[in-house]
Design a protein around this motif. Sequence first.
Motif, PDB file in Angstrom:
ATOM      1  N   LEU A  50       0.889  -1.215   0.113  1.00 26.76           N
ATOM      2  CA  LEU A  50       0.432  -0.282   0.180  1.00 26.76           C
ATOM      3  C   LEU A  50       0.940   1.071  -0.053  1.00 26.76           C
ATOM      4  N   ALA A  51       1.826   1.261   0.435  1.00 25.08           N
ATOM      5  CA  ALA A  51       2.460   2.756   0.751  1.00 25.08           C
ATOM      6  C   ALA A  51       3.705   2.757  -0.641  1.00 25.08           C
ATOM      7  N   ALA A  52       3.633   1.718  -1.278  1.00 24.01           N
ATOM      8  CA  ALA A  52       4.750   1.992  -2.006  1.00 24.01           C
ATOM      9  C   ALA A  52       3.710   2.492  -3.602  1.00 24.01           C
ATOM     10  N   THR A  53       2.017   1.840  -2.971  1.00 25.30           N
ATOM     11  CA  THR A  53       1.905   1.813  -4.794  1.00 25.30           C
ATOM     12  C   THR A  53       1.034   2.949  -4.429  1.00 25.30           C
ATOM     13  N   ASN A  54       0.523   3.470  -3.304  1.00 23.07           N
ATOM     14  CA  ASN A  54      -0.780   4.288  -2.467  1.00 23.07           C
ATOM     15  C   ASN A  54       0.270   5.784  -2.143  1.00 23.07           C
ATOM     16  N   GLY A  55       1.330   5.480  -1.241  1.00 23.39           N
ATOM     17  CA  GLY A  55       2.242   6.631  -0.916  1.00 23.39           C
ATOM     18  C   GLY A  55       1.018   7.113   0.629  1.00 23.39           C
ATOM     19  N   VAL A  56       1.985   7.313   1.661  1.00 21.48           N
ATOM     20  CA  VAL A  56       1.573   7.308   2.618  1.00 21.48           C
ATOM     21  C   VAL A  56       1.966   8.494   4.069  1.00 21.48           C
ATOM     22  N   ARG A  57       0.257   8.856   4.041  1.00 16.83           N
ATOM     23  CA  ARG A  57       0.908   9.791   5.184  1.00 16.83           C
ATOM     24  C   ARG A  57       1.280   9.932   6.721  1.00 16.83           C
ATOM     25  N   SER A  58       1.779  11.149   6.579  1.00 18.21           N
ATOM     26  CA  SER A  58       3.097  11.205   7.554  1.00 18.21           C
ATOM     27  C   SER A  58       1.795  10.364   8.846  1.00 18.21           C
ATOM     28  N   HIS A  59       2.461   9.718   9.514  1.00 15.32           N
ATOM     29  CA  HIS A  59       1.983   9.503  10.579  1.00 15.32           C
ATOM     30  C   HIS A  59       2.856   8.718  12.273  1.00 15.32           C
ATOM     31  N   HIS A  60       3.614   7.582  11.960  1.00 14.20           N
ATOM     32  CA  HIS A  60       4.939   7.417  13.351  1.00 14.20           C
ATOM     33  C   HIS A  60       6.101   8.522  13.137  1.00 14.20           C
ATOM     34  N   TRP A  61       6.103   9.344  12.043  1.00 14.42           N
ATOM     35  CA  TRP A  61       7.700   9.629  12.486  1.00 14.42           C
ATOM     36  C   TRP A  61       7.048  10.731  11.907  1.00 14.42           C
ATOM     37  N   THR A  62       8.637  12.277  11.545  1.00 16.33           N
ATOM     38  CA  THR A  62       8.576  13.643  11.533  1.00 16.33           C
ATOM     39  C   THR A  62       8.927  13.951   9.797  1.00 16.33           C
ATOM     40  N   PHE A  63       8.827  12.470   8.815  1.00 19.66           N
ATOM     41  CA  PHE A  63       9.666  12.845   7.753  1.00 19.66           C
ATOM     42  C   PHE A  63       8.513  13.446   6.522  1.00 19.66           C
ATOM     43  N   GLY A  64       7.251  13.542   7.193  1.00 18.67           N
ATOM     44  CA  GLY A  64       6.603  13.810   5.999  1.00 18.67           C
ATOM     45  C   GLY A  64       6.137  12.878   5.342  1.00 18.67           C
ATOM     46  N   ASP A  65       5.027  13.271   4.329  1.00 18.71           N
ATOM     47  CA  ASP A  65       4.032  12.374   3.758  1.00 18.71           C
ATOM     48  C   ASP A  65       5.579  11.452   2.827  1.00 18.71           C
ATOM     49  N   MET A  66       4.694  10.078   2.851  1.00 20.82           N
ATOM     50  CA  MET A  66       5.443   9.559   1.184  1.00 20.82           C
ATOM     51  C   MET A  66       4.757   9.553   0.079  1.00 20.82           C
ATOM     52  N   PRO A  67       5.288   9.707  -1.062  1.00 23.31           N
ATOM     53  CA  PRO A  67       4.633   9.518  -2.559  1.00 23.31           C
ATOM     54  C   PRO A  67       4.845   8.252  -2.738  1.00 23.31           C
ATOM     55  N   PRO A  68       3.799   7.864  -3.623  1.00 24.33           N
ATOM     56  CA  PRO A  68       4.120   6.775  -4.726  1.00 24.33           C
ATOM     57  C   PRO A  68       5.464   6.159  -4.990  1.00 24.33           C
ATOM     58  N   VAL A  69       5.684   5.143  -4.827  1.00 25.37           N
ATOM     59  CA  VAL A  69       7.541   4.546  -5.734  1.00 25.37           C
ATOM     60  C   VAL A  69       6.704   4.470  -7.245  1.00 25.37           C
ATOM     61  N   GLU A  70       7.717   5.577  -7.756  1.00 27.79           N
ATOM     62  CA  GLU A  70       6.877   4.962  -9.405  1.00 27.79           C
ATOM     63  C   GLU A  70       7.722   4.582  -9.856  1.00 27.79           C
ATOM     64  N   GLY A  71       6.957   3.377 -11.034  1.00 26.31           N
ATOM     65  CA  GLY A  71       7.725   2.280 -11.691  1.00 26.31           C
ATOM     66  C   GLY A  71       7.870   0.604 -10.848  1.00 26.31           C
ATOM     67  N   ILE A  72       7.070   0.587 -10.068  1.00 30.75           N
ATOM     68  CA  ILE A  72       7.074  -0.459  -9.847  1.00 30.75           C
ATOM     69  C   ILE A  72       6.253  -1.752  -9.193  1.00 30.75           C
ATOM     70  N   ALA A  73       6.534  -2.932 -10.014  1.00 26.38           N
ATOM     71  CA  ALA A  73       5.409  -4.089 -10.121  1.00 26.38           C
ATOM     72  C   ALA A  73       5.246  -4.643  -8.554  1.00 26.38           C
ATOM     73  N   ASP A  74       3.956  -4.879  -9.189  1.00 34.35           N
ATOM     74  CA  ASP A  74       3.859  -5.703  -7.151  1.00 34.35           C
ATOM     75  C   ASP A  74       4.760  -6.956  -7.052  1.00 34.35           C
ATOM     76  N   ASP A  75       5.344  -7.442  -7.840  1.00 34.72           N
ATOM     77  CA  ASP A  75       5.783  -8.563  -7.888  1.00 34.72           C
ATOM     78  C   ASP A  75       7.504  -8.480  -6.974  1.00 34.72           C
ATOM     79  N   GLU A  76       7.590  -6.930  -7.675  1.00 34.65           N
ATOM     80  CA  GLU A  76       8.989  -6.055  -7.102  1.00 34.65           C
ATOM     81  C   GLU A  76       8.515  -5.814  -5.647  1.00 34.65           C
ATOM     82  N   ILE A  77       7.856  -5.568  -5.379  1.00 29.43           N
ATOM     83  CA  ILE A  77       7.445  -5.493  -4.314  1.00 29.43           C
ATOM     84  C   ILE A  77       7.652  -6.126  -2.771  1.00 29.43           C
TER      85      ILE A  77
END
Length: 109
Positions: free
Chosen positions: A65-92
């Motif tokens: 979910l994180a790699a595909t959709n990105g993640v809103r910052s919730h545990h850390w203070t690094f800011g939101d994580m954007p989706p990872v471009e060009g990565i396939a499910d089997d690679e994840i």
Amino acid sequence: QASGAPLVNVAMPDLSPAAREGKVLFDRSCAACHGDNAAGRDGLGPPLIHKIYEPGHHADVSFHLAATNGVRSHHWTFGDMPPVEGIADDEIDRIVVYIREVQRANGIN
């Protein structure tokens, strides 16, 4: 000021063939923020070799979910994580194998 330095010390095990494939993919798609050996990078991204990411708290699907959709910052203070471009499910899948092997080697089960 972000130094990009590793945030945790990671002991690297001898990786299985599947985890070695996952490491190559991690290095390509994740390490810029999550650091070498998933140790995190000061000011850039959290360590994945950390109890927060143990399987009982973040199931394997969380990484998908994180790699595909990105993640809103919730545990850390690094800011939101954007989706990872060009990565396939089997690679994840292979990246998760790598992360889980390194976690187990560092006492994170």
